[in-house]
Design a protein around this motif. Structure first.
Motif, PDB file in Angstrom:
ATOM      1  N   VAL A 138     -32.109   6.902 -22.219  1.00 35.04           N
ATOM      2  CA  VAL A 138     -32.736   5.914 -21.348  1.00 35.04           C
ATOM      3  C   VAL A 138     -31.780   5.435 -20.272  1.00 35.04           C
ATOM      4  O   VAL A 138     -30.611   5.144 -20.542  1.00 35.04           O
ATOM      5  CB  VAL A 138     -33.205   4.679 -22.163  1.00 35.04           C
ATOM      6  N   TYR A 196     -31.499   2.244 -17.703  1.00 40.41           N
ATOM      7  CA  TYR A 196     -32.059   0.917 -17.495  1.00 40.41           C
ATOM      8  C   TYR A 196     -31.922   0.551 -16.024  1.00 40.41           C
ATOM      9  O   TYR A 196     -30.829   0.572 -15.459  1.00 40.41           O
ATOM     10  CB  TYR A 196     -31.370  -0.121 -18.379  1.00 40.41           C
ATOM     11  N   GLN A 234     -37.246   0.372 -18.329  1.00 41.94           N
ATOM     12  CA  GLN A 234     -36.658   1.564 -18.938  1.00 41.94           C
ATOM     13  C   GLN A 234     -37.142   2.814 -18.204  1.00 41.94           C
ATOM     14  O   GLN A 234     -38.304   2.910 -17.837  1.00 41.94           O
ATOM     15  CB  GLN A 234     -37.058   1.687 -20.402  1.00 41.94           C
ATOM     16  N   ILE A 249     -37.136   6.461 -19.360  1.00 37.50           N
ATOM     17  CA  ILE A 249     -36.859   7.413 -20.432  1.00 37.50           C
ATOM     18  C   ILE A 249     -36.727   8.810 -19.849  1.00 37.50           C
ATOM     19  O   ILE A 249     -37.663   9.323 -19.236  1.00 37.50           O
ATOM     20  CB  ILE A 249     -37.960   7.378 -21.505  1.00 37.50           C
ATOM     21  N   TYR A 288     -26.184   6.872 -18.963  1.00 36.13           N
ATOM     22  CA  TYR A 288     -27.393   6.452 -19.662  1.00 36.13           C
ATOM     23  C   TYR A 288     -27.072   5.994 -21.077  1.00 36.13           C
ATOM     24  O   TYR A 288     -25.935   6.055 -21.534  1.00 36.13           O
ATOM     25  CB  TYR A 288     -28.431   7.576 -19.690  1.00 36.13           C
ATOM     26  N   SER A 295     -43.126   5.598 -19.101  1.00 37.98           N
ATOM     27  CA  SER A 295     -41.756   5.471 -18.616  1.00 37.98           C
ATOM     28  C   SER A 295     -41.258   6.783 -18.032  1.00 37.98           C
ATOM     29  O   SER A 295     -40.628   6.812 -16.969  1.00 37.98           O
ATOM     30  CB  SER A 295     -40.832   5.019 -19.755  1.00 37.98           C
TER      31      SER A 295
END
Length: 228
Positions: free
Chosen positions: A62, A64, A70, A72, A96, A186
């Motif tokens: 992930v 951020y 998030q 992914i 990450y 995501s």
């Protein structure tokens, strides 16, 4: 011990490497660690200098964003490598975060065993290097395919290109995806509610059928195959 060796040997990094080399050169310098669901294997800017093989469970990679959302990038399942793209960089610093989605067991060992001479028979070390190059190439291609998805401006296009890639990968119009709806949203960089709404519209229009994570494509887009 034998189960660990068998699982490690099943990782693509050790394709065509003898079990004896894994037993004598890899396992003695490695360790197994269990992570509870939600715990982090490593964080952004952590140095990742160990090869990590997922033995059980599931791990997500992930990014951020500054707004807290998030992004992914991937889900890792056994017996794949975690952070293979980091160990060969100059700094080995991760951009990450790797987080256990469920309780997960990870076997890790120093990357220098593979990257430097002297720790294992040279022919088999070179085999590992060649295997690692293929793994890194696949990671790069996965990133390219995701970029191809994200360049689509419309939500429907992103969904259909992603699902068609998964169908191509499965070589079947019916297939399962590893993402939950939240994870899929995501990955596609879309709103979860909008994703669910668009999936329902596609079903109503007879374009797709689905039940939970199993999908059937009734109409396919042109899309490439995502490598393992």
């Amino acid at each position: 011990m034998d189960n660990l060796i068998t699982t490690v040997q099943g990782n693509p990094l050790f394709a065509n490497v003898s079990g004896e080399s894994i037993r004598s050169a890899i396992v003695p310098r490695g360790s197994v660690k269990t992570y509870a669901a939600g715990s982090n294997l490593f964080l952004p800017l952590d140095k990742v200098s160990r090869v990590q093989i997922l033995l059980s469970g599931k791990v997500k990679l992930v990014y951020y964003m500054e707004n807290g959302e998030q992004d992914i990038r991937n889900l890792i399942f056994p017996p794949k490598l975690i952070g293979a793209d980091l160990i060969c960089t100059r700094t080995q610093l991760s951009p990450y975060q790797a987080t256990a989605v469920e309780q997960s067991a990870v076997f890790s060992f120093p990357a220098e065993i593979i990257l430097q001479q002297g720790s294992m028979p040279e022919p088999e070390r070179l085999t590992c290097i060649n295997n690692l190059l293929q793994i890194l190439s696949n990671v790069n291609m996965q990133n390219e395919y995701r970029l191809a998805i994200l360049t689509r401006s419309g939500l429907r296009e992103r969904i259909m290109v992603y699902l068609t890639m998964q169908a191509n990968k499965a070589q079947s119009n019916t297939f399962r995806i590893s993402f939950s709806r939240e994870e899929m949203a995501s990955f596609l960089r879309v709103n979860r509610s909008a994703l669910s709404h668009e999936l329902s519209l596609l079903r109503q229009e007879g374009v797709i059928e689905f039940y939970k994570n199993e999908f059937t494509l009734l109409t396919r887009y042109d899309a490439a195959v995502i490598p393992e």
